[in-house]
Scaffold this active site. Structure first.
Site, PDB file in Angstrom:
ATOM      1  N   GLU A   1      20.726   8.451   5.558  1.00  0.00           N
ATOM      2  CA  GLU A   1      19.751   8.924   6.435  1.00  0.00           C
ATOM      3  C   GLU A   1      20.438   9.045   7.706  1.00  0.00           C
ATOM      4  OE1 GLU A   1      17.789   4.778   5.661  1.00  0.00           O
ATOM      5  OE2 GLU A   1      15.707   6.069   5.718  1.00  0.00           O
TER       6      GLU A   1
ATOM      7  N   ARG B   1      16.440   7.494  14.787  1.00  0.00           N
ATOM      8  CA  ARG B   1      15.532   7.497  13.902  1.00  0.00           C
ATOM      9  C   ARG B   1      14.367   6.655  14.458  1.00  0.00           C
ATOM     10  NH1 ARG B   1      15.121   3.544   8.720  1.00  0.00           N
ATOM     11  NH2 ARG B   1      12.901   3.976   8.167  1.00  0.00           N
TER      12      ARG B   1
ATOM     13  N   HIS C   1       9.580   6.972   5.289  1.00  0.00           N
ATOM     14  CA  HIS C   1      10.883   7.104   4.643  1.00  0.00           C
ATOM     15  C   HIS C   1      11.285   8.590   4.481  1.00  0.00           C
ATOM     16  CE1 HIS C   1      10.259   3.107   2.236  1.00  0.00           C
ATOM     17  NE2 HIS C   1      11.041   2.809   3.141  1.00  0.00           N
TER      18      HIS C   1
ATOM     19  N   ARG D   1       6.675  -6.947   0.463  1.00  0.00           N
ATOM     20  CA  ARG D   1       5.308  -6.267   0.809  1.00  0.00           C
ATOM     21  C   ARG D   1       4.293  -6.005  -0.614  1.00  0.00           C
ATOM     22  NH1 ARG D   1       7.276  -1.198   4.197  1.00  0.00           N
ATOM     23  NH2 ARG D   1       9.314  -2.120   4.523  1.00  0.00           N
TER      24      ARG D   1
ATOM     25  N   ASN E   1      20.026   3.842  14.380  1.00  0.00           N
ATOM     26  CA  ASN E   1      18.966   3.684  13.482  1.00  0.00           C
ATOM     27  C   ASN E   1      18.264   2.190  13.317  1.00  0.00           C
ATOM     28  OD1 ASN E   1      17.369   3.209  10.926  1.00  0.00           O
ATOM     29  ND2 ASN E   1      18.987   4.363   9.831  1.00  0.00           N
TER      30      ASN E   1
END
Ligand code: ADP
Length: 412
Positions: free
Chosen positions: A392, A99, A188, A249, A7
């Site tokens: 994840e 990922r 995501h 962000r 990942n």
């Protein structure tokens, strides 16, 4: 079977090794045999490597390199060397799952990595310049170590959102945008997909019966509207910059601001990029940090800008939750996940407050952090509110396991 999960983030690399039974997947995520991560932001020319094994061995090392590939080789060697060793040789790894941030329009599910898939990941780097190249680098590093006979799987962050209807993914710009690939993709997806499945499991109902709003609130943050198992709306768009206010962000801002900054104030596109991605959000408004914990602490010390940052964060969260609600047309459960979503009771309360008119009630006795996934809604609430620890890596390992079954089918 042993599945290695890779990942990769912009300046980090997390990896873990699962040992899974061939016959059936366990209902709950098993503890990985080995977990490791590289942090490339720690100091110039140094990769900070942390490794921990299921047997309780922990190791932290500052490895002198500024090459991610070298650091990754070193990280993976800890699998079969030294006191963190959990396998005798790399050949014991049966499969690798990566990922991959951008799968574009072509990849609607996880796939085995082929030359064609690698070419697509490289081509899509124009849409995810920070992530796709490092994802590809990870795949190639593993090819070097394991050879090409060990199957590798690409698990795309965009895939879960491939069910978005055109009304949700087409931007109202010139039609040519669509032909140039400028559309909403959503991100995501691995986390949203895992949380949707886990919510159905916790509620004891089929996913096909549920309308879910999933709030992934980490450093990056996005919402998704999942109706009867299909993602029908999401807040991130063409890039992971759209939507909610995040750690550093901005999320959505009036595009006219960007024109003004460039045309009238003389900023270059790169400077605007840095502003939007690194100098905005909680960090930009509060001036304290991109870390929600530090911003909340600063409020307790009377910092007015920190308070303003949280007010803006909550305002935007609520208004986009309202937008997801309208796309769903009804709601069985809200899910909070990722760093902020799993750990910040005051954000759960603030986010849910406007939805009390629906009959949503939180249980005051459950408003604290809990290592287990939990339902924090009151017994008489019309909407369930679930706190789910996102997994994840486990979702990636599960996809690999499922794909391995198709491989056996082919070989037979
Ligand atoms: P990433 O998007 O980088 O994977 P995470 O999902 O790990 O991020 O979320 C990281 C963020 O979670 C941190 O920056 C911090 O703001 C937030 N966080 C972690 N623990 C808490 C907490 N106890 N309370 C509030 N926020 C928290």
């Amino acid at each position: 079977m042993k599945i290695l999960v890779m990942n990769a983030g912009s300046s980090s690399q997390k990896s873990c090794l699962y040992e899974l039974p061939e016959a059936a997947l366990p209902e709950h995520p098993p503890e990985p045999l080995w977990e490791a991560q590289i942090d490339l932001t720690h100091a110039e020319g140094v990769a900070e490597i942390k490794v921990k094994t299921a047997a309780g061995v922990k190791k932290t090392e500052s490895y002198p390199t500024s090459s991610r590939v070298e650091a990754t080789h070193h990280l993976l060697e800890t699998l079969w060397t030294g006191d963190t060793r959990v396998i005798d040789r790399p050949g014991e790894i049966d499969m690798v799952g990566h990922r991959v941030v951008h799968g574009g329009e072509d990849y609607r599910a996880s796939v085995f990595v082929t030359a064609e898939v690698k070419a697509a990941i490289a081509r899509l780097a124009k849409f995810a310049p920070v992530h796709n190249p490092v994802n590809l680098e990870g795949i190639e590093t593993l090819e070097q170590i394991l050879g090409s006979s060990v199957p590798q799987v690409a698990v795309f962050d965009t895939a879960f959102h491939s069910t978005l209807p055109p009304a949700a993914y087409v931007y109202p710009g010139p039609y040519a945008w669509l032909e140039q690939g400028i559309r909403r993709y959503g991100f995501h997806g691995t986390s949203h997909g895992y949380c949707a499945q886990r919510a159905a499991q916790l509620l004891g109902r089929p996913l096909a019966d549920l309308r879910l709003m999933i709030c992934h609130l980490g450093n990056g943050a996005s919402l998704s509207a999942v109706s009867h198992g299909q993602c029908v709306d999401t807040t991130m768009g063409f890039t992971p910059l759209e939507g909610l206010m995040m750690g550093s962000r901005s999320g959505s801002v009036d595009p006219g601001i960007l024109l003004y900054l460039i045309r009238d104030l003389g900023y270059t596109p790169d400077q605007v990029d840095t502003m939007l991605n690194r100098e905005s959000g909680l960090e930009g408004v509060s001036g304290v940090s991109n870390d929600m914990r530090l911003v909340l602490e600063a409020i307790a010390q009377g910092n007015e800008r920190a308070k303003l940052a949280i007010d803006v964060y909550v305002h935007r969260l609520r208004s986009l939750m309202g937008s997801m609600l309208a796309s769903l047309g009804g709601l069985e459960a809200i899910v909070f996940t990722a760093g902020v979503g799993e750990n910040a009771p005051n954000i759960w309360q603030a986010a849910c407050e406007p939805f009390q008119f629906l009959g949503l009630r939180l249980d005051p006795a459950k408003l604290s952090r809990n290592p287990d996934d939990q339902d924090i809604a009151a017994a008489d609430s019309t909407v369930r509110v679930l706190i789910i620890h996102t997994q994840e890596d486990w979702a990636i390992a599960q996809d690999c396991w499922h794909l391995s079954k198709t491989l056996v089918g082919v070989e037979n």
